[in-house]
Design a protein around this motif. Structure first.
Motif, mmCIF file in Angstrom:
data_model
loop_
_atom_site.group_PDB
_atom_site.id
_atom_site.type_symbol
_atom_site.label_atom_id
_atom_site.label_comp_id
_atom_site.label_asym_id
_atom_site.label_seq_id
_atom_site.Cartn_x
_atom_site.Cartn_y
_atom_site.Cartn_z
ATOM 1 N N GLU A 112 -95.385 36.012 -93.763
ATOM 2 C CA GLU A 112 -96.737 35.545 -94.046
ATOM 3 C C GLU A 112 -97.224 36.180 -95.336
ATOM 4 N N PRO A 113 -98.074 35.472 -96.081
ATOM 5 C CA PRO A 113 -98.616 36.072 -97.305
ATOM 6 C C PRO A 113 -99.549 37.233 -96.961
ATOM 7 N N ALA A 114 -99.704 38.152 -97.880
ATOM 8 C CA ALA A 114 -100.593 39.292 -97.675
ATOM 9 C C ALA A 114 -102.017 38.811 -97.502
ATOM 10 N N LYS A 115 -102.728 39.462 -96.611
ATOM 11 C CA LYS A 115 -104.101 39.067 -96.313
ATOM 12 C C LYS A 115 -105.068 39.976 -97.069
ATOM 13 N N ALA A 116 -106.024 39.386 -97.756
ATOM 14 C CA ALA A 116 -107.027 40.153 -98.485
ATOM 15 C C ALA A 116 -108.181 40.494 -97.539
ATOM 16 N N LEU A 117 -108.667 41.715 -97.636
ATOM 17 C CA LEU A 117 -109.779 42.173 -96.814
ATOM 18 C C LEU A 117 -110.959 42.506 -97.698
ATOM 19 N N LEU A 118 -112.162 42.335 -97.159
ATOM 20 C CA LEU A 118 -113.364 42.759 -97.864
ATOM 21 C C LEU A 118 -113.672 44.195 -97.494
ATOM 22 N N ALA A 119 -114.172 44.948 -98.441
ATOM 23 C CA ALA A 119 -114.575 46.321 -98.162
ATOM 24 C C ALA A 119 -115.884 46.299 -97.387
ATOM 25 N N LEU A 120 -115.914 47.018 -96.288
ATOM 26 C CA LEU A 120 -117.125 47.113 -95.484
ATOM 27 C C LEU A 120 -118.218 47.769 -96.308
ATOM 28 N N ASP A 121 -119.380 47.151 -96.343
ATOM 29 C CA ASP A 121 -120.531 47.746 -97.024
ATOM 30 C C ASP A 121 -121.786 47.473 -96.196
ATOM 31 N N LYS A 122 -122.910 48.025 -96.646
ATOM 32 C CA LYS A 122 -124.157 47.884 -95.870
ATOM 33 C C LYS A 122 -124.615 46.439 -95.772
ATOM 34 N N ARG A 123 -124.376 45.641 -96.791
ATOM 35 C CA ARG A 123 -124.794 44.239 -96.754
ATOM 36 C C ARG A 123 -124.048 43.485 -95.657
ATOM 37 N N ILE A 124 -122.739 43.660 -95.595
ATOM 38 C CA ILE A 124 -121.937 43.000 -94.558
ATOM 39 C C ILE A 124 -122.368 43.495 -93.183
ATOM 40 N N ALA A 125 -122.557 44.813 -93.051
ATOM 41 C CA ALA A 125 -122.961 45.383 -91.762
ATOM 42 C C ALA A 125 -124.316 44.831 -91.318
ATOM 43 N N ARG A 126 -125.275 44.726 -92.238
ATOM 44 C CA ARG A 126 -126.601 44.191 -91.882
ATOM 45 C C ARG A 126 -126.528 42.732 -91.476
ATOM 46 N N GLU A 127 -125.734 41.936 -92.198
ATOM 47 C CA GLU A 127 -125.603 40.512 -91.862
ATOM 48 C C GLU A 127 -124.999 40.326 -90.471
ATOM 49 N N PHE A 128 -123.930 41.061 -90.174
ATOM 50 C CA PHE A 128 -123.310 40.945 -88.860
ATOM 51 C C PHE A 128 -124.235 41.477 -87.771
ATOM 52 N N HIS A 129 -124.957 42.567 -88.055
ATOM 53 C CA HIS A 129 -125.881 43.116 -87.065
ATOM 54 C C HIS A 129 -127.009 42.122 -86.764
ATOM 55 N N SER A 130 -127.549 41.499 -87.804
ATOM 56 C CA SER A 130 -128.635 40.539 -87.573
ATOM 57 C C SER A 130 -128.146 39.336 -86.767
ATOM 58 N N CYS A 131 -126.923 38.901 -86.987
ATOM 59 C CA CYS A 131 -126.347 37.809 -86.173
ATOM 60 C C CYS A 131 -126.120 38.276 -84.738
ATOM 61 N N ALA A 132 -125.662 39.514 -84.579
ATOM 62 C CA ALA A 132 -125.373 40.042 -83.248
ATOM 63 C C ALA A 132 -126.639 40.158 -82.406
ATOM 64 N N VAL A 133 -127.727 40.606 -83.005
ATOM 65 C CA VAL A 133 -128.986 40.778 -82.278
ATOM 66 C C VAL A 133 -129.495 39.444 -81.748
ATOM 67 N N LYS A 134 -129.196 38.370 -82.429
ATOM 68 C CA LYS A 134 -129.654 37.035 -82.023
ATOM 69 C C LYS A 134 -128.860 36.447 -80.861
ATOM 70 N N THR A 135 -127.706 37.043 -80.516
ATOM 71 C CA THR A 135 -126.902 36.511 -79.417
ATOM 72 C C THR A 135 -127.472 36.986 -78.085
ATOM 73 N N LYS A 136 -127.254 36.195 -77.039
ATOM 74 C CA LYS A 136 -127.756 36.588 -75.721
ATOM 75 C C LYS A 136 -126.902 37.683 -75.094
ATOM 76 N N GLU A 137 -125.680 37.886 -75.596
ATOM 77 C CA GLU A 137 -124.777 38.899 -75.054
ATOM 78 C C GLU A 137 -124.988 40.300 -75.642
ATOM 79 N N TYR A 138 -125.799 40.414 -76.682
ATOM 80 C CA TYR A 138 -125.984 41.692 -77.377
ATOM 81 C C TYR A 138 -126.392 42.765 -76.395
#
Length: 102
Positions: A11-37
Motif C-alpha cells: 500500500e502507498p504511504a499514508k500521510a497524517l496531519l499533525a495534531l494541533d489545537k484547531r483540529i482538537a477544537r473542531e473534533f471536540h465541538s462535533c463530539a459534544v453535539k453527539t448524543k453519545e458524548y
C-alpha cells in the motif's frame, strides 16, 4: 527464473496531519453535539476512528482529545519540535540528563 518484486502489492504511504489545537477544537465541538458524548460508541466511535486515521494517534488519546483532556500534552508529544525549541535539544552529549539546578 523471473524476478518478482516483493513489495508489488504494498500500500502507498499514508500521510497524517499533525495534531494541533484547531483540529482538537473542531473534533471536540462535533463530539459534544453527539448524543453519545463522552462514551465510545455510535457517532463518538466514528469520530474517534476518524481522528485516529487523520492524526495517527492511539484510541485513548483520540478519546481524550474528543473530550478535550490533555490536548496540549498530545500536541507536545506528536509535534515536539514545535513546542520545545529545537535549540534546547541540540548540542547535548548522549545520555545528558538536565539537573534541577540549571
Amino acid at each position: 527464473m523471473k524476478y518478482n518484486l516483493t513489495r508489488k502489492n504494498a500500500e502507498p504511504a499514508k500521510a497524517l496531519l499533525a495534531l494541533d489545537k484547531r483540529i482538537a477544537r473542531e473534533f471536540h465541538s462535533c463530539a459534544v453535539k453527539t448524543k453519545e458524548y463522552p462514551n465510545n460508541y455510535g457517532e463518538m466511535s466514528q469520530l474517534r476512528m476518524e481522528l485516529q486515521d487523520l492524526c495517527g494517534i492511539t484510541e485513548l488519546e483520540a478519546l481524550n482529545v474528543l473530550a478535550y483532556r490533555n490536548v496540549s500534552d498530545y500536541i507536545r508529544k506528536y509535534n515536539n519540535g514545535t513546542v520545545i525549541g529545537i535549540g534546547q535539544l541540540m548540542n547535548r552529549p548522549a545520555g545528558y540528563i538536565e539537573s534541577e539546578t540549571e
